[in-house]
Design an enzyme around this catalytic site. Structure first.
Site, PDB file in Angstrom:
ATOM      1  N   ASP A 463      48.333  28.457  70.080  1.00 18.32           N
ATOM      2  CA  ASP A 463      47.203  28.597  70.999  1.00 18.32           C
ATOM      3  C   ASP A 463      46.416  29.878  70.696  1.00 18.32           C
ATOM      4  O   ASP A 463      46.977  30.877  70.252  1.00 18.32           O
ATOM      5  CB  ASP A 463      47.756  28.643  72.429  1.00 18.32           C
ATOM      6  CG  ASP A 463      46.680  28.696  73.491  1.00 18.32           C
ATOM      7  OD1 ASP A 463      45.934  27.708  73.609  1.00 18.32           O
ATOM      8  OD2 ASP A 463      46.591  29.715  74.202  1.00 18.32           O
ATOM      9  N   GLU A 506      44.898  26.563  66.849  1.00 18.04           N
ATOM     10  CA  GLU A 506      43.664  26.363  67.607  1.00 18.04           C
ATOM     11  C   GLU A 506      42.781  27.592  67.427  1.00 18.04           C
ATOM     12  O   GLU A 506      43.019  28.636  68.023  1.00 18.04           O
ATOM     13  CB  GLU A 506      43.969  26.154  69.094  1.00 18.04           C
ATOM     14  CG  GLU A 506      42.712  25.970  69.927  1.00 18.04           C
ATOM     15  CD  GLU A 506      42.746  26.696  71.267  1.00 18.04           C
ATOM     16  OE1 GLU A 506      42.095  26.225  72.200  1.00 18.04           O
ATOM     17  OE2 GLU A 506      43.409  27.747  71.371  1.00 18.04           O
TER      18      GLU A 506
END
Length: 687
Positions: A463, A506
């Protein structure tokens, strides 16, 4: 996780020297070619999204203020915008370019060269008339070879370099041509991965007994941000369903222990927002009780591996979870303002706002400057702006040290040795132990790689990658690789023993292009460009994908170690079905996505038209609705799921779809071939 940075167009006009805004909120981008200003016409693509086409002659293109720091503008790559934005691009050949600009939240721009074929003709989709399709296959399959349509199961023999078959009535004019007969089990290739992303809490409830762990309660209203009961046992019970979709990897939301209480949800504090999504970590070394037990995790991974499905953990290095009333009371950190205790019930987490307040008002009870905040993470661990902790800068000014959505920002860049956070010293249970000489990132890497070494987690989806130093990601990857080897030695009979670890990142807004992240531990990045630039358009007909498919396949062919993961729906952007509200488009999305080069990601419920849920004042909460299992018995949804299954299984049989070369065979009917070694397929659509 989407960075929550609401910026209005008017604020952007002040922040970014690149922009001035007209009364219609249309961006006027300061563009100069060899010093001469260009003033293109803008097309509005949606909220805060614009496009313009530029006819450029050879020269130096400059976007932004003259006195700003310059950075190179790379075609196809998404570039973030901030107050220092200026981009330079050398135009070497005359041609047309498409400039995509997003204002508002996540402001960025991209410059896309327009291929001459794309500029010369507009692709028109025609309804399939139900007739047989005559397809040229010479050079791919030999005369006399029997081919099978992977969609309908029909077969036909190649004659004079051609084959004729009638697509199944429910296929939308689609033929999936493969050699008939038994084929060897294909070797796994992450470029052909079919990844299923699920927010565990919203998917399937396998054990109702853990639904209210740590005193978490439903709100009795719309349940926007509460825990809904999904858990690891629920996932295990649905593995056969995923196998039928041709899934090769299951990406689950972070199952380690989250903050126990809630924070005010949305701009208006109109719902209790718990950490059901896994992005507000409390203890990286323990499973969250709502997710189940460690035995449940072992069973999930063992059963997934037995079905050829790998398991990926969502992981966070950037930030910890918020402080909550529940955790302050349980772990004795922080402090209330003088006299505020009288406004709290015996269990602080049960506090209710007054009729004139919203849920954000609980902050008024807390003394954020009290020295007792040393009992939380501590100033050496996070930037948080409480007590004597360092105050994080704006993430627009410093994306590495800034705070996303006011979350405590881990000091992963620090070279200083740190002690274990005070609350973790006394927390039970925990596996967090004091390590001599450990930096912040050393603890985080050890805690996260534990799940690989002990349970056989196959990979990470990382993330907020661009908000953490590359060296920290490289260290995590190195330790995860070591942990993977240790697990393989301890579990030699597991089907995936010896298989390398995999990590996808990401980088919000990144496209399919190569980047330096591959040198810092990442096998792939999420391709945000597919949702924005391909999915909606290609769901009309596959021929509209030709330029994108060719570009994607070329990127993979030119860079053997490169990969990307395309998606059409996500928890941080939007649901494809919510945007289009059209079951036929949802069927055609399966073709567009599952036939795309590179890894692909299905967001849970893409295959069943999962509807948008209640959202309150946070527009992204509706993308996290409960899996619509009750709809699966409806004939139209069952047919939709079957369509996704057929395409998913076809992809699973043929690594060439994601990893192979791409070549268009014919325009009418539209047909292309994908080839990788001995594996080759032809895809045809008669519209």
């Amino acid at each position: 996780m989407r960075p929550l940075l609401p910026l209005s167009p008017s604020i952007l006009a002040l922040c970014f020297g690149l922009f001035a805004m007209t009364a219609q909120a249309e961006p006027t981008v300061h563009i100069r070619l060899d010093g001469q200003p260009l003033q293109p016409s803008w097309e509005m693509l949606g909220d805060d999204r614009f496009a313009a086409e530029l006819d450029l002659q050879p020269g130096q293109l400059v976007l932004g203020a003259r006195d700003a720091d310059s950075q190179p503008l790379k075609p196809f790559q998404r570039h973030e915008l901030d107050e220092r934005s200026r981009f330079d691009f050398s135009v070497t050949e005359p041609g047309r370019y498409r400039l995509l600009v997003q204002t508002g939240e996540g402001a960025n721009l991209r410059l896309l060269p327009i291929r001459q074929k794309e500029a010369a003709t507009e692709t028109v989709c025609q309804p399939w008339n139900g007739e047989a399709l005559d397809v040229p296959v010479a050079g791919v399959f030999a005369d006399g070879q029997r081919l099978r349509d992977g969609y309908s199961g029909q077969t036909a023999v190649v004659s004079n370099g051609r084959i004729s078959l009638t697509p199944a009535p429910d296929s939308g004019g689609l033929l999936l041509l493969e050699a008939d007969g038994a084929a060897p089990e294909p070797a796994h290739d992450w470029r052909n991965a079919n990844v299923y992303f699920v927010l565990t809490d919203r998917f399937a409830n396998g054990d109702p007994g853990n639904d209210r762990s740590y005193g978490r309660e439903p709100d009795g209203e719309e349940e926007i941000g509460t825990f809904h009961g999904g858990d690891l046992k629920g996932l295990t019970g649905k593995l056969d369903y995923l196998a039928e979709l041709g899934i090769s990897a299951l990406w689950i939301s972070a199952p380690y222990e989250q903050i126990h209480g809630w924070v005010g949800g949305g701009d208006k504090g109109d719902f209790r927002h718990y950490a059901y999504h896994g992005y507000y970590a409390l203890d990286f070394t323990q499973l969250d009780a709502n997710m189940g037990s460690e035995d449940d995790l072992r069973e999930l991974i063992a059963q997934a591996h037995a079905r050829g499905i790998r398991v990926l953990f969502d992981v966070v290095l950037n930030h910890a979870g918020y402080s909550t009333l529940a955790d302050m009371q349980r772990y004795d950190f922080g402090a209330l303002r003088d006299g505020m205790a009288q406004y709290l019930p015996q269990q602080w987490t049960q506090w209710q706002p007054e009729s004139f307040e919203n849920l954000h008002a609980y902050h008024n009870l807390i003394d954020y400057q009290h020295p007792a905040w040393t009992n939380w993470w501590g100033k050496d661990w996070v930037r948080a702006g409480v007590a004597d902790y360092p105050t994080p800068p704006s993430v627009l000014i410093d994306p590495l040290k800034g705070s996303l959505a006011f979350l405590p920002d881990f000091r992963t860049e620090s070279e200083a040795a740190v002690s274990l956070p005070e609350f973790l010293r006394h927390k039970q249970p925990t596996r967090a132990v004091e390590r001599d000489g450990y930096r912040v990132r050393d603890y985080l890497s050890e805690w996260l790689s534990f799940w690989v070494r002990e349970f056989g987690v196959d990979g990470f989806r990382a993330d907020t990658v661009k908000h953490v130093e590359p060296a920290a990601w490289a260290q995590l990857r190195q330790q995860a690789d070591e942990a993977r080897r240790d697990w393989s030695r301890a579990n030699p009979d597991d089907p995936f023993a010896g298989e390398p670890f995999w990590m996808v990142g990401e980088v919000f807004g990144h496209g399919p292009e190569t980047s330096d992240y591959s040198a810092n531990g990442f096998d792939a990045l999420i391709n945000f460009g597919f949702q924005e630039e391909v999915a909606g358009n290609v769901s009309d007909c596959l021929r509209k994908a030709e330029n994108s498919y060719a570009h994607y396949a070329e990127l993979l062919a030119d860079n053997p170690q490169h990969n990307f993961m395309s998606y059409a729906s996500s928890h941080d952007t939007s649901l494809f079905f919510a945007r289009h509200q059209d079951l036929q488009r949802q069927r055609d999305l399966a073709s567009a996505l599952l036939l795309s080069p590179g890894a692909v990601q299905i967001y849970y419920g893409d295959e069943s038209a999962r509807p948008f849920g209640p959202t309150g004042s946070d527009p992204f909460q509706g993308t996290r609705s409960d899996m619509n299992w009750d709809d699966h018995g409806k004939p139209e949804i069952a047919a939709l799921i079957e369509h996704w299954q057929r395409l998913g299984q076809f992809r699973a049989r043929h690594p060439a779809i994601g990893a192979g070369s791409h070549r268009q065979l014919s325009e009418q009917p539209y047909a292309f071939v994908r080839e990788q070694g001995d594996d080759r397929v032809i895809v045809v659509q008669g519209r």
